[in-house]
Design a protein around this motif. Structure first.
Motif, PDB file in Angstrom:
ATOM      1  N   ASN A   1       0.832  -1.207   0.000  1.00 58.92           N
ATOM      2  CA  ASN A   1       0.000   0.000   0.000  1.00 58.92           C
ATOM      3  C   ASN A   1       0.864   1.253   0.000  1.00 58.92           C
ATOM      4  OD1 ASN A   1      -2.377  -1.425  -0.049  1.00 58.92           O
ATOM      5  ND2 ASN A   1      -2.834  -1.163   2.129  1.00 58.92           N
ATOM      6  N   CYS A   2       1.901   1.228   0.813  1.00 56.07           N
ATOM      7  CA  CYS A   2       2.776   2.397   0.908  1.00 56.07           C
ATOM      8  C   CYS A   2       3.510   2.636  -0.405  1.00 56.07           C
ATOM      9  CB  CYS A   2       3.778   2.200   2.042  1.00 56.07           C
ATOM     10  SG  CYS A   2       4.865   3.632   2.311  1.00 56.07           S
ATOM     11  N   LEU A   3       4.104   1.617  -0.974  1.00 57.39           N
ATOM     12  CA  LEU A   3       4.873   1.794  -2.199  1.00 57.39           C
ATOM     13  C   LEU A   3       3.979   2.201  -3.367  1.00 57.39           C
ATOM     14  CD1 LEU A   3       7.496  -1.108  -2.057  1.00 57.39           C
ATOM     15  CD2 LEU A   3       7.650   1.217  -1.165  1.00 57.39           C
ATOM     16  N   ARG A   4       2.787   1.640  -3.442  1.00 51.90           N
ATOM     17  CA  ARG A   4       1.854   2.058  -4.495  1.00 51.90           C
ATOM     18  C   ARG A   4       1.502   3.531  -4.350  1.00 51.90           C
ATOM     19  NH1 ARG A   4      -1.849  -3.195  -3.240  1.00 51.90           N
ATOM     20  NH2 ARG A   4      -0.732  -4.729  -4.529  1.00 51.90           N
ATOM     21  N   PHE A   5       1.292   3.968  -3.103  1.00 55.04           N
ATOM     22  CA  PHE A   5       0.949   5.370  -2.856  1.00 55.04           C
ATOM     23  C   PHE A   5       2.118   6.286  -3.213  1.00 55.04           C
ATOM     24  CE2 PHE A   5       0.266   9.145  -0.221  1.00 55.04           C
ATOM     25  CZ  PHE A   5      -1.064   9.434  -0.511  1.00 55.04           C
ATOM     26  N   LEU A   6       3.330   5.874  -2.835  1.00 53.95           N
ATOM     27  CA  LEU A   6       4.510   6.673  -3.150  1.00 53.95           C
ATOM     28  C   LEU A   6       4.716   6.776  -4.661  1.00 53.95           C
ATOM     29  CD1 LEU A   6       7.023   5.285  -0.484  1.00 53.95           C
ATOM     30  CD2 LEU A   6       5.861   7.486  -0.431  1.00 53.95           C
ATOM     31  N   TRP A   7       4.443   5.707  -5.374  1.00 45.89           N
ATOM     32  CA  TRP A   7       4.675   5.684  -6.803  1.00 45.89           C
ATOM     33  C   TRP A   7       3.606   6.451  -7.582  1.00 45.89           C
ATOM     34  CZ3 TRP A   7       8.040   5.424 -10.372  1.00 45.89           C
ATOM     35  CH2 TRP A   7       7.709   5.082 -11.687  1.00 45.89           C
ATOM     36  N   LYS A   8       2.350   6.316  -7.174  1.00 46.09           N
ATOM     37  CA  LYS A   8       1.255   6.842  -7.973  1.00 46.09           C
ATOM     38  C   LYS A   8       0.682   8.167  -7.473  1.00 46.09           C
ATOM     39  CE  LYS A   8      -0.363   2.194  -9.293  1.00 46.09           C
ATOM     40  NZ  LYS A   8      -1.521   1.249  -9.217  1.00 46.09           N
ATOM     41  N   THR A   9       0.732   8.420  -6.157  1.00 45.06           N
ATOM     42  CA  THR A   9      -0.081   9.495  -5.590  1.00 45.06           C
ATOM     43  C   THR A   9       0.703  10.594  -4.888  1.00 45.06           C
ATOM     44  OG1 THR A   9      -1.852   7.863  -5.247  1.00 45.06           O
ATOM     45  CG2 THR A   9      -2.068   9.977  -4.112  1.00 45.06           C
ATOM     46  N   LEU A  10       1.674  10.246  -4.062  1.00 45.16           N
ATOM     47  CA  LEU A  10       2.346  11.266  -3.249  1.00 45.16           C
ATOM     48  C   LEU A  10       3.066  12.266  -4.151  1.00 45.16           C
ATOM     49  CD1 LEU A  10       2.886  12.002  -0.253  1.00 45.16           C
ATOM     50  CD2 LEU A  10       5.105  10.872  -0.498  1.00 45.16           C
ATOM     51  N   PRO A  11       2.788  13.579  -3.984  1.00 49.00           N
ATOM     52  CA  PRO A  11       3.443  14.588  -4.829  1.00 49.00           C
ATOM     53  C   PRO A  11       4.967  14.511  -4.719  1.00 49.00           C
ATOM     54  CG  PRO A  11       1.624  15.558  -3.602  1.00 49.00           C
ATOM     55  CD  PRO A  11       1.834  14.190  -3.042  1.00 49.00           C
ATOM     56  N   HIS A  12       5.621  14.699  -5.850  1.00 48.71           N
ATOM     57  CA  HIS A  12       7.083  14.672  -5.873  1.00 48.71           C
ATOM     58  C   HIS A  12       7.568  15.592  -6.983  1.00 48.71           C
ATOM     59  CE1 HIS A  12       7.751  12.365  -9.650  1.00 48.71           C
ATOM     60  NE2 HIS A  12       6.536  11.903  -9.393  1.00 48.71           N
ATOM     61  N   HIS A  13       8.861  15.853  -6.994  1.00 50.14           N
ATOM     62  CA  HIS A  13       9.477  16.604  -8.086  1.00 50.14           C
ATOM     63  C   HIS A  13      10.754  15.881  -8.466  1.00 50.14           C
ATOM     64  CE1 HIS A  13      10.230  20.099 -10.621  1.00 50.14           C
ATOM     65  NE2 HIS A  13      11.501  20.046 -10.231  1.00 50.14           N
ATOM     66  N   ARG A  14      10.784  15.365  -9.672  1.00 52.47           N
ATOM     67  CA  ARG A  14      11.927  14.604 -10.178  1.00 52.47           C
ATOM     68  C   ARG A  14      12.310  13.466  -9.231  1.00 52.47           C
ATOM     69  NH1 ARG A  14      14.980  17.441 -14.438  1.00 52.47           N
ATOM     70  NH2 ARG A  14      13.966  19.439 -14.843  1.00 52.47           N
ATOM     71  N   GLY A  15      11.308  12.892  -8.597  1.00 55.30           N
ATOM     72  CA  GLY A  15      11.519  11.746  -7.721  1.00 55.30           C
ATOM     73  C   GLY A  15      11.736  12.083  -6.267  1.00 55.30           C
ATOM     74  N   PHE A  16      11.989  13.355  -5.941  1.00 50.32           N
ATOM     75  CA  PHE A  16      12.185  13.790  -4.556  1.00 50.32           C
ATOM     76  C   PHE A  16      10.838  14.215  -3.968  1.00 50.32           C
ATOM     77  CE2 PHE A  16      16.299  14.380  -6.559  1.00 50.32           C
ATOM     78  CZ  PHE A  16      17.182  13.894  -5.601  1.00 50.32           C
ATOM     79  N   PHE A  17      10.640  13.935  -2.674  1.00 49.32           N
ATOM     80  CA  PHE A  17       9.351  14.166  -2.029  1.00 49.32           C
ATOM     81  C   PHE A  17       9.399  15.360  -1.087  1.00 49.32           C
ATOM     82  CE2 PHE A  17       9.359   9.619  -3.051  1.00 49.32           C
ATOM     83  CZ  PHE A  17       8.140   9.497  -3.719  1.00 49.32           C
ATOM     84  N   TYR A  18       8.209  15.911  -0.821  1.00 51.86           N
ATOM     85  CA  TYR A  18       8.076  16.984   0.167  1.00 51.86           C
ATOM     86  C   TYR A  18       8.299  16.432   1.571  1.00 51.86           C
ATOM     87  CZ  TYR A  18       6.220  20.039  -3.469  1.00 51.86           C
ATOM     88  OH  TYR A  18       6.094  20.811  -4.595  1.00 51.86           O
ATOM     89  N   HIS A  19       8.917  17.255   2.393  1.00 51.45           N
ATOM     90  CA  HIS A  19       9.294  16.875   3.752  1.00 51.45           C
ATOM     91  C   HIS A  19       8.087  16.414   4.578  1.00 51.45           C
ATOM     92  CE1 HIS A  19      12.192  18.051   7.272  1.00 51.45           C
ATOM     93  NE2 HIS A  19      11.502  16.982   7.565  1.00 51.45           N
ATOM     94  N   PHE A  20       7.012  17.212   4.567  1.00 52.66           N
ATOM     95  CA  PHE A  20       5.824  16.916   5.371  1.00 52.66           C
ATOM     96  C   PHE A  20       4.599  16.761   4.479  1.00 52.66           C
ATOM     97  CE2 PHE A  20       8.558  19.402   8.285  1.00 52.66           C
ATOM     98  CZ  PHE A  20       8.707  18.452   9.289  1.00 52.66           C
ATOM     99  N   ALA A  21       3.732  15.828   4.855  1.00 50.71           N
ATOM    100  CA  ALA A  21       2.530  15.556   4.073  1.00 50.71           C
ATOM    101  C   ALA A  21       1.394  15.146   4.997  1.00 50.71           C
ATOM    102  CB  ALA A  21       2.799  14.447   3.054  1.00 50.71           C
ATOM    103  N   ASN A  22       0.175  15.323   4.530  1.00 50.53           N
ATOM    104  CA  ASN A  22      -0.994  14.852   5.269  1.00 50.53           C
ATOM    105  C   ASN A  22      -0.974  13.328   5.292  1.00 50.53           C
ATOM    106  OD1 ASN A  22      -3.869  13.835   5.522  1.00 50.53           O
ATOM    107  ND2 ASN A  22      -4.223  16.020   5.871  1.00 50.53           N
ATOM    108  N   VAL A  23      -1.069  12.748   6.471  1.00 47.89           N
ATOM    109  CA  VAL A  23      -0.941  11.299   6.621  1.00 47.89           C
ATOM    110  C   VAL A  23      -2.025  10.540   5.871  1.00 47.89           C
ATOM    111  CG1 VAL A  23      -2.312  11.125   8.740  1.00 47.89           C
ATOM    112  CG2 VAL A  23      -0.436   9.492   8.338  1.00 47.89           C
ATOM    113  N   HIS A  24      -3.163  11.195   5.623  1.00 49.52           N
ATOM    114  CA  HIS A  24      -4.290  10.528   4.966  1.00 49.52           C
ATOM    115  C   HIS A  24      -4.326  10.750   3.457  1.00 49.52           C
ATOM    116  CE1 HIS A  24      -5.607   9.805   9.002  1.00 49.52           C
ATOM    117  NE2 HIS A  24      -5.854  11.089   9.242  1.00 49.52           N
TER     118      HIS A  24
END
Length: 479
Positions: free
Chosen positions: A137-160
């Protein structure tokens, strides 16, 4: 919980370190030579050096204690995560764990959380099916949904939802911590989808964009303003980030980036080591995943270096015992943490922050592989003599016995470093699992690491010694 107030607290650690880094250009001339002799204590402070740590193995009682500690800390990463997104809360009120409704997750907490799931499944605290489903579930979310820029992610995000919070930055080092957790899962779980997702997420990270016009990586990037002006230029938790970047097969960093950051040499109580004007955690984080035992580049044996730096910090706290009588050989350890008046970045030597007798359990907890016996003595003492410092998820973030103040919160990255280092000290599991990744091995190879036999750091298995001070620093110029 007041989310606005929490935002300021959560970001203070990184902001303070940026300020310290910016002061680095003003170090005295002796530091430019790589030897910060101005940090040495005066003869009045130490008539003679304290004896080095005694070589020791973890006892059966130690192992049982750590088993209980690991079980409780893993509960944090399981219960304070969203099962659908896999994101882990940056902190929570452990006194009210079942009703804590904070929504702030961090990608660093999630990286520790993914590694925690591997440990929990290995030890039978979490079933294989549950662990595998949560990781997927986590990896699918990281790959498809969590905002990123060139593969790098934002420091803080809404847990839901994964929504960016507080206009936080795209974080280079926090993305690296997340990637370490992802790579642990890729090797631990024999699952083709986990392997494929982990590879895809890692290969998407464009390290060449981060280093397009510099060999010193920036701390982060903001869509509103571009790259932050701060660079990872002094020894710190940066090692994992540079090694991961050099290990990339899709967008690798150039090998010269490893030589670009400075390795200033400090001295205290007759002990020399590579360090920074920063809290103790900088000697711990990269070594939670990368196995530096019995290896060195042209600069140092970094495992031995952390052992020396940790023993220096212990001696520093013993000296502070003259001012704060709670500090002793049974109770030491100050690193960035909560305090009675808010979040503080403190430690030493040299002393930084308004030190007031506060004790931070993760200082000793993250040091177990480096100083097993002294660290275990501290953790046992806290558990036995200060029951208010223990909570649903193990140790609270900090406490001050002189003021009778005990934190209510658990901070994920501090609980995480304690968990991973406890397991490494017991079995070397995280090290051995992570180092199976070709990216990790390739990064260390490109950085010039070579294997050699160092007393107390032999393999296989966990370290057998307290990391007694030795020649950690190579006879070569600093970076």
């Amino acid at each position: 919980m007041d989310e606005r107030k929490f935002g300021r607290i959560a970001r203070s650690r990184r902001e303070f370190l940026r300020q310290i880094a910016s002061l680095g250009i003003c170090l005295p001339a002796c530091a430019e030579l790589g030897f910060a002799s101005f940090l040495s204590p005066s003869p009045e402070q130490h008539a003679r050096p304290a004896p080095p740590p005694v070589k020791t193995y973890l006892s059966r009682d130690d192992d049982q204690f750590l088993d209980d500690l690991e079980r409780t800390t893993i509960c944090y990463f399981w219960e304070q995560a969203n099962p659908q997104t896999g994101l882990v809360k940056d902190r929570c009120n452990a006194r009210k764990a079942t009703t804590d409704n904070a929504v702030v997750a961090s990608i660093a907490a999630t990286g520790f959380g993914l590694s925690a799931i591997c440990i929990g499944e290995k030890r039978g605290f979490i079933s294989l099916n549950e662990a595998r489903a949560r990781v997927l579930n986590c990896l699918r979310f990281l790959w498809k949904t969590l905002p990123h820029h060139r593969g790098f992610f934002y420091h803080f995000a809404n847990v839901h939802t994964g929504e960016r919070l507080w206009d936080s930055e795209i974080s280079s080092v926090d993305t690296a911590i997340l990637l370490c957790g992802i790579l642990c899962c890729r090797q631990h779980f024999e699952n083709s989808e986990i392997r494929d997702l982990a590879r895809a997420i890692f290969d998407r990270v464009d390290w060449t964009w981060l280093s397009e016009d510099t060999t010193l990586l920036p701390h982060g990037w903001l869509p509103e303003a571009g790259f932050l002006p701060y660079r990872w230029d002094y020894y710190s938790e940066l090692m994992m980030m540079y090694l991961l970047g050099m290990g990339s097969s899709s967008h690798p960093l150039k090998p010269e980036t490893w030589d670009a950051w400075k390795r200033n040499i400090f001295e205290y109580d007759g002990l020399r080591y590579i360090g920074s004007f920063a809290p103790l955690f900088v000697h711990q984080y990269s070594q939670a995943w990368f196995d530096f035992r019995g290896k060195r580049d042209r600069y140092a044996d970094y495992f031995q270096n952390s052992a020396i730096a940790t023993d220096v910090h212990r001696r520093f706290c013993l000296e502070l015992g003259k001012q704060f009588p709670d500090y002793s050989d049974d109770l030491w350890g100050i690193t960035a943490s909560d305090s009675e008046t808010g979040y503080v970045v403190w430690g030493g030597p040299p002393a930084m922050g308004p030190i007031d007798g506060t004790v931070v359990p993760s200082a000793a907890g993250g040091s177990i592989p480096f100083l097993p016996q002294p660290s275990m003595r501290v953790l046992r003492n806290i558990r036995n003599r200060y029951p208010a410092a223990w909570c649903t998820y193990g140790f609270v973030n900090a406490f001050n016995p002189l003021k009778n103040w005990y934190d209510n919160d658990v901070v994920a990255i501090d609980t995480g470093i304690t968990l991973l280092m406890a397991e490494n000290a017991r079995t070397g599991f995280v090290w051995e699992t992570f180092m199976k990744n070709p990216e990790a091995a390739r990064g260390m190879l490109r950085a010039g690491f070579k294997t050699y036999q160092s007393p107390g750091n032999q393999k296989p298995g966990p370290p057998s010694s307290a990391g007694s001070p030795g020649n950690a620093i190579a006879d070569s110029p600093t970076g």
